[in-house]
Design a protein around this motif. Structure first.
Motif, PDB file in Angstrom:
ATOM      1  N   ALA A 219      18.601 -33.391  -6.156  1.00 18.51           N
ATOM      2  CA  ALA A 219      18.814 -33.414  -4.742  1.00 18.51           C
ATOM      3  C   ALA A 219      20.078 -34.210  -4.430  1.00 18.51           C
ATOM      4  O   ALA A 219      20.913 -33.979  -3.511  1.00 18.51           O
ATOM      5  CB  ALA A 219      17.678 -33.859  -4.139  1.00 18.51           C
ATOM      6  N   THR A 220      20.258 -35.494  -5.270  1.00 20.13           N
ATOM      7  CA  THR A 220      21.206 -36.206  -4.879  1.00 20.13           C
ATOM      8  C   THR A 220      22.521 -35.639  -5.389  1.00 20.13           C
ATOM      9  O   THR A 220      23.526 -35.791  -4.504  1.00 20.13           O
ATOM     10  CB  THR A 220      21.119 -37.505  -5.873  1.00 20.13           C
ATOM     11  OG1 THR A 220      19.837 -38.264  -5.398  1.00 20.13           O
ATOM     12  CG2 THR A 220      22.401 -38.531  -5.386  1.00 20.13           C
TER      13      THR A 220
ATOM     14  N   LEU B 218      26.434 -22.449 -10.078  1.00 21.75           N
ATOM     15  CA  LEU B 218      26.001 -23.322  -9.403  1.00 21.75           C
ATOM     16  C   LEU B 218      26.047 -24.868 -10.079  1.00 21.75           C
ATOM     17  O   LEU B 218      26.351 -25.714  -9.488  1.00 21.75           O
ATOM     18  CB  LEU B 218      24.833 -23.026  -8.422  1.00 21.75           C
ATOM     19  CG  LEU B 218      24.216 -24.216  -7.565  1.00 21.75           C
ATOM     20  CD1 LEU B 218      25.253 -24.279  -6.296  1.00 21.75           C
ATOM     21  CD2 LEU B 218      22.762 -23.809  -7.018  1.00 21.75           C
ATOM     22  N   ASN B 219      24.998 -24.803 -11.160  1.00 26.07           N
ATOM     23  CA  ASN B 219      24.886 -26.050 -11.920  1.00 26.07           C
ATOM     24  C   ASN B 219      26.250 -26.547 -12.326  1.00 26.07           C
ATOM     25  O   ASN B 219      26.427 -27.751 -12.494  1.00 26.07           O
ATOM     26  CB  ASN B 219      23.764 -26.060 -13.014  1.00 26.07           C
ATOM     27  CG  ASN B 219      22.448 -25.694 -12.515  1.00 26.07           C
ATOM     28  OD1 ASN B 219      22.240 -26.198 -11.276  1.00 26.07           O
ATOM     29  ND2 ASN B 219      21.578 -25.326 -13.260  1.00 26.07           N
TER      30      ASN B 219
ATOM     31  N   GLU C  65      27.417 -30.290 -11.351  1.00 23.39           N
ATOM     32  CA  GLU C  65      27.540 -31.288 -12.305  1.00 23.39           C
ATOM     33  C   GLU C  65      28.919 -31.751 -12.601  1.00 23.39           C
ATOM     34  O   GLU C  65      29.385 -33.022 -12.879  1.00 23.39           O
ATOM     35  CB  GLU C  65      26.939 -30.622 -13.747  1.00 23.39           C
ATOM     36  CG  GLU C  65      25.573 -30.454 -13.628  1.00 23.39           C
ATOM     37  CD  GLU C  65      25.220 -29.952 -15.081  1.00 23.39           C
ATOM     38  OE1 GLU C  65      25.934 -30.037 -16.060  1.00 23.39           O
ATOM     39  OE2 GLU C  65      23.839 -29.868 -15.240  1.00 23.39           O
ATOM     40  N   TRP C  66      29.905 -30.835 -12.338  1.00 22.98           N
ATOM     41  CA  TRP C  66      31.370 -31.311 -12.449  1.00 22.98           C
ATOM     42  C   TRP C  66      31.867 -32.054 -11.288  1.00 22.98           C
ATOM     43  O   TRP C  66      32.458 -33.218 -11.700  1.00 22.98           O
ATOM     44  CB  TRP C  66      32.283 -29.682 -12.641  1.00 22.98           C
ATOM     45  CG  TRP C  66      33.641 -30.018 -12.656  1.00 22.98           C
ATOM     46  CD1 TRP C  66      34.439 -30.277 -13.798  1.00 22.98           C
ATOM     47  CD2 TRP C  66      34.580 -29.921 -11.593  1.00 22.98           C
ATOM     48  NE1 TRP C  66      35.746 -30.635 -13.487  1.00 22.98           N
ATOM     49  CE2 TRP C  66      35.868 -30.542 -12.072  1.00 22.98           C
ATOM     50  CE3 TRP C  66      34.374 -29.851 -10.194  1.00 22.98           C
ATOM     51  CZ2 TRP C  66      36.890 -30.227 -11.380  1.00 22.98           C
ATOM     52  CZ3 TRP C  66      35.549 -29.680  -9.464  1.00 22.98           C
ATOM     53  CH2 TRP C  66      36.767 -30.048 -10.017  1.00 22.98           C
TER      54      TRP C  66
ATOM     55  N   ARG D 200      32.903 -35.101 -19.153  1.00 24.60           N
ATOM     56  CA  ARG D 200      32.821 -33.917 -18.185  1.00 24.60           C
ATOM     57  C   ARG D 200      33.514 -32.906 -18.563  1.00 24.60           C
ATOM     58  O   ARG D 200      32.900 -31.761 -18.170  1.00 24.60           O
ATOM     59  CB  ARG D 200      33.607 -34.748 -16.999  1.00 24.60           C
ATOM     60  CG  ARG D 200      33.589 -33.717 -15.544  1.00 24.60           C
ATOM     61  CD  ARG D 200      34.629 -34.267 -14.695  1.00 24.60           C
ATOM     62  NE  ARG D 200      34.864 -33.385 -13.437  1.00 24.60           N
ATOM     63  CZ  ARG D 200      35.690 -33.805 -12.593  1.00 24.60           C
ATOM     64  NH1 ARG D 200      36.658 -34.594 -12.715  1.00 24.60           N
ATOM     65  NH2 ARG D 200      35.769 -32.682 -11.382  1.00 24.60           N
ATOM     66  N   ARG D 201      34.546 -32.754 -19.196  1.00 22.67           N
ATOM     67  CA  ARG D 201      35.292 -31.392 -19.778  1.00 22.67           C
ATOM     68  C   ARG D 201      34.182 -30.874 -20.686  1.00 22.67           C
ATOM     69  O   ARG D 201      34.190 -29.606 -20.712  1.00 22.67           O
ATOM     70  CB  ARG D 201      36.687 -31.885 -20.264  1.00 22.67           C
ATOM     71  CG  ARG D 201      37.079 -30.402 -20.641  1.00 22.67           C
ATOM     72  CD  ARG D 201      38.529 -30.807 -21.359  1.00 22.67           C
ATOM     73  NE  ARG D 201      38.615 -31.753 -22.558  1.00 22.67           N
ATOM     74  CZ  ARG D 201      39.141 -32.854 -22.454  1.00 22.67           C
ATOM     75  NH1 ARG D 201      39.996 -33.409 -21.408  1.00 22.67           N
ATOM     76  NH2 ARG D 201      39.009 -33.482 -23.604  1.00 22.67           N
ATOM     77  N   LYS D 202      33.508 -31.650 -21.713  1.00 24.29           N
ATOM     78  CA  LYS D 202      32.708 -31.005 -22.598  1.00 24.29           C
ATOM     79  C   LYS D 202      31.562 -30.270 -21.851  1.00 24.29           C
ATOM     80  O   LYS D 202      31.137 -29.356 -22.260  1.00 24.29           O
ATOM     81  CB  LYS D 202      32.299 -31.995 -23.794  1.00 24.29           C
ATOM     82  CG  LYS D 202      33.470 -32.324 -24.582  1.00 24.29           C
ATOM     83  CD  LYS D 202      32.891 -33.471 -25.573  1.00 24.29           C
ATOM     84  CE  LYS D 202      33.990 -33.810 -26.377  1.00 24.29           C
ATOM     85  NZ  LYS D 202      33.767 -34.759 -27.275  1.00 24.29           N
ATOM     86  N   GLN D 203      31.011 -30.884 -21.020  1.00 23.40           N
ATOM     87  CA  GLN D 203      29.851 -30.441 -20.132  1.00 23.40           C
ATOM     88  C   GLN D 203      30.194 -29.341 -19.565  1.00 23.40           C
ATOM     89  O   GLN D 203      29.702 -28.105 -19.329  1.00 23.40           O
ATOM     90  CB  GLN D 203      29.266 -31.331 -19.230  1.00 23.40           C
ATOM     91  CG  GLN D 203      28.190 -31.044 -18.506  1.00 23.40           C
ATOM     92  CD  GLN D 203      26.920 -30.826 -19.328  1.00 23.40           C
ATOM     93  OE1 GLN D 203      26.805 -31.585 -20.602  1.00 23.40           O
ATOM     94  NE2 GLN D 203      25.874 -30.246 -19.020  1.00 23.40           N
TER      95      GLN D 203
END
Length: 182
Positions: A31-32, A88-89, A93-94, A108-111
């Motif tokens: 939610a955050t 959406l995720n 996340e990004w 962040r890039r790998k994710q």
């Protein structure tokens, strides 16, 4: 179902099911992460949204669609839902990832690449027809068959009608000759 589909669907679905369970367990964290996106989208939504409930809905949908996809039940619909949720995720996340250091930016890039790869996988699965022709292909070929059969029917009608006209003309001429000659 082929062996590849039998093995690949559960393998691909496992990541979504586990992520959905995590979202259900940690609805507050999700939610955050969702709150900036929801604040931005709230302007265009006609109703008020609760981030925690939405996080649980997304997690539950992800688990349900993942299970259905893994079992091959309504697999194309489930894969479509997973693709939407995955996109959406990926965005959430990004956007919420830490970018304060070089290592954090690399993570962040790998994710992001992992999420984009998973999205691509379920998009491929969403259009997979399991070796059978799609409805669009079937409709296109049905229309082509109808056009071809209509052409054959038209030719047969012309041929048959032409023969019948010649036969009728011959019968009328014979009747006229017989009447005139009598």
């Amino acid at each position: 179902m082929s062996v590849v589909r039998f093995l690949a669907r559960p393998m691909l679905a496992s990541s979504f099911v586990l992520a959905g369970i995590d979202k259900l367990k940690n609805a507050d964290d999700t939610a955050t992460q969702l709150s900036p996106l929801l604040r931005h989208a709230a302007e265009s939504l006609p109703f008020q949204t609760n981030e925690k409930v939405l996080a649980r809905v997304i997690g539950g949908t992800q688990v349900g669609a993942g299970v259905f996809f893994a079992l091959g039940k309504s697999a194309r619909l489930a894969a479509t839902l997973l693709a939407v949720i995955s996109a959406l995720n990926s965005y959430v996340e990004w956007r919420s990832a830490d970018i304060s250091s070089k290592n954090a930016r690399d993570a962040r890039r790998k994710q992001l690449l992992k999420n984009v790869s998973l999205t691509g996988g379920v998009l491929l699965a969403a259009v997979d027809t399991n070796g059978r022709p799609s409805l669009a292909w079937r409709a296109e070929h049905l229309a082509a068959d109808v056009r071809k059969n209509a052409g054959h029917l038209r030719a047969d009608v012309r041929k048959t009608t032409g023969k019948q006209l010649k036969k009728a003309d011959k019968a009328v001429r014979k009747a006229v000759d017989h009447t005139v000659g009598a």
